[in-house]
Design a protein around this motif. Structure first.
Motif, PDB file in Angstrom:
ATOM      1  N   LEU A  68       0.861  -1.183   0.000  1.00  0.00           N
ATOM      2  CA  LEU A  68       0.000   0.000   0.000  1.00  0.00           C
ATOM      3  C   LEU A  68       0.895   1.230   0.000  1.00  0.00           C
ATOM      4  O   LEU A  68       1.615   1.476   0.959  1.00  0.00           O
ATOM      5  N   ASN A  69       0.837   1.969  -1.082  1.00  0.00           N
ATOM      6  CA  ASN A  69       1.717   3.121  -1.235  1.00  0.00           C
ATOM      7  C   ASN A  69       1.111   4.369  -0.587  1.00  0.00           C
ATOM      8  O   ASN A  69       0.019   4.784  -0.940  1.00  0.00           O
ATOM      9  N   GLU A  70       1.816   4.899   0.398  1.00  0.00           N
ATOM     10  CA  GLU A  70       1.336   6.112   1.065  1.00  0.00           C
ATOM     11  C   GLU A  70       2.186   7.310   0.668  1.00  0.00           C
ATOM     12  O   GLU A  70       2.020   8.402   1.200  1.00  0.00           O
ATOM     13  N   ASN A  71       3.109   7.084  -0.249  1.00  0.00           N
ATOM     14  CA  ASN A  71       4.062   8.129  -0.582  1.00  0.00           C
ATOM     15  C   ASN A  71       3.519   9.077  -1.665  1.00  0.00           C
ATOM     16  O   ASN A  71       3.970   9.072  -2.810  1.00  0.00           O
ATOM     17  N   TYR A  72       2.523   9.818  -1.274  1.00  0.00           N
ATOM     18  CA  TYR A  72       1.944  10.826  -2.167  1.00  0.00           C
ATOM     19  C   TYR A  72       1.923  12.144  -1.387  1.00  0.00           C
ATOM     20  O   TYR A  72       0.931  12.475  -0.752  1.00  0.00           O
ATOM     21  N   PRO A  73       3.024  12.898  -1.415  1.00  0.00           N
ATOM     22  CA  PRO A  73       3.126  14.091  -0.566  1.00  0.00           C
ATOM     23  C   PRO A  73       2.002  15.111  -0.799  1.00  0.00           C
ATOM     24  O   PRO A  73       1.668  15.860   0.101  1.00  0.00           O
ATOM     25  N   LYS A  74       1.437  15.121  -1.993  1.00  0.00           N
ATOM     26  CA  LYS A  74       0.380  16.107  -2.266  1.00  0.00           C
ATOM     27  C   LYS A  74      -1.017  15.533  -2.073  1.00  0.00           C
ATOM     28  O   LYS A  74      -2.018  16.190  -2.406  1.00  0.00           O
ATOM     29  N   SER A  75      -1.087  14.316  -1.555  1.00  0.00           N
ATOM     30  CA  SER A  75      -2.385  13.651  -1.400  1.00  0.00           C
ATOM     31  C   SER A  75      -3.348  14.489  -0.567  1.00  0.00           C
ATOM     32  O   SER A  75      -2.948  15.184   0.361  1.00  0.00           O
ATOM     33  N   ILE A  76      -4.638  14.381  -0.905  1.00  0.00           N
ATOM     34  CA  ILE A  76      -5.655  15.055  -0.078  1.00  0.00           C
ATOM     35  C   ILE A  76      -5.830  14.329   1.246  1.00  0.00           C
ATOM     36  O   ILE A  76      -6.594  14.751   2.096  1.00  0.00           O
ATOM     37  N   GLY A  77      -5.148  13.211   1.407  1.00  0.00           N
ATOM     38  CA  GLY A  77      -5.240  12.452   2.666  1.00  0.00           C
ATOM     39  C   GLY A  77      -6.154  11.254   2.501  1.00  0.00           C
ATOM     40  O   GLY A  77      -6.363  10.786   1.395  1.00  0.00           O
ATOM     41  N   ARG A  78      -6.675  10.788   3.589  1.00  0.00           N
ATOM     42  CA  ARG A  78      -7.575   9.649   3.549  1.00  0.00           C
ATOM     43  C   ARG A  78      -9.013  10.131   3.469  1.00  0.00           C
ATOM     44  O   ARG A  78      -9.344  11.128   4.109  1.00  0.00           O
ATOM     45  N   VAL A  79      -9.850   9.444   2.724  1.00  0.00           N
ATOM     46  CA  VAL A  79     -11.268   9.804   2.746  1.00  0.00           C
ATOM     47  C   VAL A  79     -12.109   8.708   3.389  1.00  0.00           C
ATOM     48  O   VAL A  79     -13.319   8.837   3.528  1.00  0.00           O
ATOM     49  N   LYS A  80     -11.438   7.626   3.787  1.00  0.00           N
ATOM     50  CA  LYS A  80     -12.185   6.488   4.351  1.00  0.00           C
ATOM     51  C   LYS A  80     -11.211   5.702   5.206  1.00  0.00           C
ATOM     52  O   LYS A  80     -10.015   5.678   4.909  1.00  0.00           O
ATOM     53  N   ALA A  81     -11.726   5.084   6.263  1.00  0.00           N
ATOM     54  CA  ALA A  81     -10.851   4.267   7.089  1.00  0.00           C
ATOM     55  C   ALA A  81     -10.199   3.178   6.226  1.00  0.00           C
ATOM     56  O   ALA A  81     -10.834   2.639   5.320  1.00  0.00           O
ATOM     57  N   TYR A  82      -8.946   2.876   6.487  1.00  0.00           N
ATOM     58  CA  TYR A  82      -8.221   1.842   5.746  1.00  0.00           C
ATOM     59  C   TYR A  82      -8.182   2.159   4.246  1.00  0.00           C
ATOM     60  O   TYR A  82      -7.593   3.132   3.846  1.00  0.00           O
TER      61      TYR A  82
END
Ligand SMILES: *Cc1c(COP(=O)(O)O)cnc(C)c1O
Length: 478
Positions: free
Chosen positions: A304-318
């Motif tokens: 699971l790639n979390e390396n998106y520095p500009k991501s809007i973040g999480r919109v849902k658990a998990y």
């Protein structure tokens, strides 16, 4: 007489269980923690089973009734989807398990992302949003982040008046100014009006296509060109992808973001507020803003790639409603590319077959080739006092779930009908016969329709009261 509720069936002292005598010393709970009164119904096991089985049989469902609820795609949900999503390797895993223990699940998510990219013509996909409207929210959050990055403060979201209601609702939830574009006489976007509204202040145009009139936007390429010329983003509401599946792709029309409703097009049980799955696909330039995490394939397997520095973040658990993702992928793989195309062909054929057959009996405000659904009007019947709502209620007496009514708003007395591809010709013919009969009743015996339904435990409820002041409690003795 409405059926009794379970509290009314209660008989003091009746039990649904029998326990062996205690063979250990009794232990009592601390006094302050014991409830004095707990008004639970007292029934035998058989009474409970019958009560709930009978209740369940009063429901309309796709598995029991024809369900032409426009815009909702109530198609048959193959049982194999549920069977496979119930495998312990899918249903029994935990979201916090390390990647090396859940390679299969991650591969499944990765494959689904790839396949949905291909189906929509997009470059990247997030499976996280839990519904169509949630996909819209995610998409608009990304658009906001994108313009923030560009230091542009664009305030307007354009929506045609034939768009799905969630489009303007989502945009106004985020504080955008929602501006409506008029439809032209053919039910498409009025291009002249679009030109008047377009400016450097427009963040995006959200297009529901096919529109809520069931019509394909004929000027889609022109719209796409004009919005892009002003630097706006094109959002495609693809909740109803059924109609174009395997035939045309939003990415190829120039759209930058699309959401899909797996729980419509890709046959996942829905309705009644159950969980959904509303993945979004985006073009390359928006990929950095996707919600994290994204399933990815590395040298050591899937992760699971979390390396998106500009991501809007999480919109849902998990990472989304995983078991729905399983169902969606099973469905897609079972159909194969040819099968997916066949879905589009048959859903469009079924809708046009019904539309032609109903035309002599009901008003058809937009009389042109439709996609997966179409809208008729009860204006003709209204002259005898019979309205769309009455026709919907009368259908219940014939064992058919009503179509969507009073939507879209631009058609008076609208009945929005979507048969889906999974219905047989016999079922469609039966529906035509019933609609014909109701049209006749509206002429000759309007009171029969006005007082419908005659066959359900509860006839008409006060919709407004039910929505504004719901009273969901039952008070014994009141
Ligand atoms: C159903 C639908 C939506 C909303 O999807 P939800 O999963 O109910 O949030 C949005 N747009 C269109 C065109 C739809 O048909």
């Amino acid at each position: 007489m409405p059926p009794k509720i379970i509290f009314e069936k209660s008989v003091k002292g009746r039990r649904g269980y029998r326990l062996p005598p205690l063979d250990v010393p009794p232990e009592s709970l601390p006094a302050g923690m014991v409830r004095e009164t707990l008004d639970l119904p007292e029934l035998s096991e058989l009474d409970v089973v019958r009560h709930f089985t009978q209740l369940s049989q009063q429901n309309f469902s796709i598995d029991t009734h024809f369900y032409p609820l426009g815009s909702c795609t109530m198609k048959y949900n193959p049982k194999v989807n549920d069977e496979i999503s119930g495998f312990s390797g899918f249903a029994g895993i935990h979201p916090f398990q390390p990647a090396e223990q859940v390679q299969g699940a991650l591969e499944l998510m990765f494959s689904l992302q790839e396949i949905l990219s291909e189906i929509t013509g997009m470059d990247a996909v997030s499976l996280e949003p839990a519904a169509g409207a949630h996909g819209e929210l995610t998409g608009l959050l990304m658009i906001r982040a994108y313009f923030r990055d560009k230091k542009e403060d664009r305030r307007i979201i354009l929506v045609p008046d034939s768009s799905h209601g969630t489009n303007p609702a989502t945009a106004s939830m985020l504080g955008y100014d929602v501006v409506q574009i008029r439809s032209d006489a053919r039910g498409g976007v009025d291009l002249e009006h679009l030109d008047k509204l377009l400016s450097e202040n427009v963040a995006a145009l959200m297009l529901t296509n096919p529109s809520t009139l069931g019509l394909f936007e004929e000027n889609i390429l022109e719209i796409s060109k004009r919005v892009h010329q002003k630097g706006g983003v094109l959002y495609y509401d693809g909740a109803n992808l059924n109609a174009i599946l395997g035939i045309a792709r939003p990415g190829d029309f120039g759209f930058d973001i699309v959401h899909l409703n797996l729980h419509k097009t890709f046959s996942i049980p829905h309705g009644g507020g159950g969980p959904g799955a509303g993945p979004i696909g985006v073009k390359k330039y928006l990929e950095p803003y996707l919600p994290i995490p994204i399933a990815a394939k590395g040298t050591e397997g899937y992760f699971l790639n979390e390396n998106y520095p500009k991501s809007i973040g999480r919109v849902k658990a998990y990472y989304g409603n995983f078991l729905h993702l399983v169902r969606g992928l099973v469905y897609i793989l079972a159909q194969g590319p040819e099968g997916l195309k066949r879905i589009a062909e048959l859903s469009v054929l079924n809708a046009n077959y019904l539309m032609k057959a109903l035309k002599p009996y009901y008003d058809l405000p937009y009389d042109r080739l439709c996609k997966h659904e179409f809208v008729i009007s009860a204006n003709r019947q209204k002259k005898n006092g019979v309205r769309a709502l009455d026709i919907a209620k009368r259908l219940l007496d014939y064992g058919i779930h009503p179509p969507t009514v009073y939507f879209p708003l631009i058609v008076e007395e609208a009945l929005m009908i979507e048969p889906t591809e999974t219905e047989s010709k016999e079922t469609l013919d039966h529906f035509i016969d019933v609609m014909k009969k109701i049209a006749e009743e509206a002429e000759k015996t309007p009171e029969l329709v006005l007082e419908a339904p005659h066959s359900t435990p509860v006839a008409r409820v006060d919709d407004v009261q039910a929505a504004r002041k719901p009273n969901l409690c039952f008070n014994i003795g009141n």
